[in-house]
Enzyme design. Structure first.
Site, PDB file in Angstrom:
ATOM      1  N   LYS A  56      -4.787  -2.057  -0.296  1.00  0.00           N
ATOM      2  CA  LYS A  56      -5.452  -0.805   0.062  1.00  0.00           C
ATOM      3  C   LYS A  56      -6.848  -1.021   0.637  1.00  0.00           C
ATOM      4  CE  LYS A  56      -1.852   0.937  -1.925  1.00  0.00           C
ATOM      5  NZ  LYS A  56      -1.915   1.725  -3.148  1.00  0.00           N
TER       6      LYS A  56
ATOM      7  N   ASP B  56      -5.077   5.567  -1.437  1.00  0.00           N
ATOM      8  CA  ASP B  56      -4.120   5.004  -0.488  1.00  0.00           C
ATOM      9  C   ASP B  56      -4.803   3.991   0.423  1.00  0.00           C
ATOM     10  OD1 ASP B  56      -1.849   6.613  -1.308  1.00  0.00           O
ATOM     11  OD2 ASP B  56      -2.921   8.302  -0.430  1.00  0.00           O
TER      12      ASP B  56
ATOM     13  N   GLU C  34      -6.988  16.173  -7.230  1.00  0.00           N
ATOM     14  CA  GLU C  34      -7.732  14.933  -7.412  1.00  0.00           C
ATOM     15  C   GLU C  34      -9.163  15.061  -6.889  1.00  0.00           C
ATOM     16  OE1 GLU C  34      -3.896  11.882  -7.141  1.00  0.00           O
ATOM     17  OE2 GLU C  34      -5.265  12.079  -5.449  1.00  0.00           O
TER      18      GLU C  34
ATOM     19  N   ASP D  93      -9.719   6.771 -10.413  1.00  0.00           N
ATOM     20  CA  ASP D  93      -8.485   7.134  -9.742  1.00  0.00           C
ATOM     21  C   ASP D  93      -8.153   6.083  -8.698  1.00  0.00           C
ATOM     22  OD1 ASP D  93      -6.256   8.551  -9.088  1.00  0.00           O
ATOM     23  OD2 ASP D  93      -7.301  10.362  -8.438  1.00  0.00           O
ATOM     24  N   GLY D  94      -6.946   6.132  -8.190  1.00  0.00           N
ATOM     25  CA  GLY D  94      -6.520   5.217  -7.144  1.00  0.00           C
ATOM     26  C   GLY D  94      -6.782   5.791  -5.770  1.00  0.00           C
TER      27      GLY D  94
ATOM     28  N   LYS E 109      -6.667   9.727   0.307  1.00  0.00           N
ATOM     29  CA  LYS E 109      -5.869   9.978  -0.877  1.00  0.00           C
ATOM     30  C   LYS E 109      -4.890  11.108  -0.557  1.00  0.00           C
ATOM     31  CE  LYS E 109      -7.880  10.334  -4.848  1.00  0.00           C
ATOM     32  NZ  LYS E 109      -6.845   9.504  -5.517  1.00  0.00           N
ATOM     33  N   GLY E 110      -3.873  11.241  -1.390  1.00  0.00           N
ATOM     34  CA  GLY E 110      -2.925  12.328  -1.215  1.00  0.00           C
ATOM     35  C   GLY E 110      -1.549  11.885  -0.792  1.00  0.00           C
ATOM     36  N   GLY E 111      -1.318  10.565  -0.777  1.00  0.00           N
ATOM     37  CA  GLY E 111       0.023  10.090  -0.471  1.00  0.00           C
ATOM     38  C   GLY E 111       1.054  10.622  -1.437  1.00  0.00           C
TER      39      GLY E 111
END
Length: 238
Positions: A127, A90, A109, A87-88, A100-102
């Site tokens: 990032k 932020d 996730e 996964d990516g 994460k969660g932007g």
């Protein structure tokens, strides 16, 4: 042997759908292509793709498995244990602590990452930070029950400093509503924290569903760089 994996497909990371459809068409020398002639936005997108290719090459060991199993869509009801989640993020700090969660999907996730034997992060060079908040200026997302957003916001600010603001929608009136029908607070912290302790403390506040802090979950991060290379980071050995 079955291959079980989950890779998010959103604006923050190259996704599994993209990789599945394009992976075999990528030239062998793709990672060496110079990106300097492209715009900054395109450079960042290409950098994310490079990081994604490297992550899949190293953590989904056999290309034949991808073809054989066809990357059939599934869910955690049928496959509650995953071999790998990619996964990516932020922002990623030197210890592989993530924000994460932007995009608003932090709870789902984190559930997926927690179900995986191996959790791998892909991101572009923008990032990469030594400390959280260095690059990402929008704060730590906190998903909350709607009726609790005011008291939770006040409690976070009082206990940890900074301010926790309700995230408002851009294309419609009112606050952002998550897939779980909750609200999101964006906590803009003032200084570095003990993220493990803070994450636990915030989650104990009544009304908090989950935070966008991923502490001690990622085992490796791949960063697509401006020059077309990929940098790999593992957690520091204590």
């Amino acid at each position: 042997m079955t291959l079980q994996g989950w890779v998010s497909f959103n604006k923050h990371a190259a996704g599994f759908a993209y990789l599945a459809s394009r992976r075999l068409a990528v030239p062998n020398n793709y990672k060496h292509v110079c990106l300097f002639s492209q715009s900054a936005a395109n450079m960042a997108e290409e950098a994310k793709k490079l990081a994604a290719y490297a992550a899949v090459d190293n953590h989904i060991q056999a290309r034949q498995l991808i073809l054989q199993h066809g990357l059939t869509l599934s869910d955690l009801d049928r496959h509650p244990e995953l071999d790998v989640a990619i996964d990516g993020a932020d922002e990623v700090d030197k210890d592989l602590t993530l924000i994460k969660g932007g995009g608003g999907c932090l709870t789902q996730e984190k559930i997926v990452a927690g179900c995986a034997k191996h959790f791998v992060v892909i991101a572009d060079y923008r990032k990469d930070s030594k400390a959280l908040g260095q690059q990402w200026k929008k704060g730590v997302p906190v998903e909350v029950i709607p009726m609790a957003h005011v008291p939770v916001s006040r409690t976070i600010a009082k206990r940890f400093g900074g301010e926790a603001n309700l995230r408002m929608a851009v294309s419609k009136a009112g606050p952002v509503v998550t897939d779980n029908s909750n609200f999101i607070l964006d906590w803009k912290f003032e200084h570095a924290q003990n993220w493990k302790e803070v994450n636990t403390a915030i989650k104990m506040i009544p009304g908090v569903v989950e935070t966008g802090l991923f502490v001690g979950m990622a085992e490796r991060a791949y960063f697509g760089m401006e020059d077309g290379s990929v940098q790999v980071r593992d957690p520091a050995v204590n």
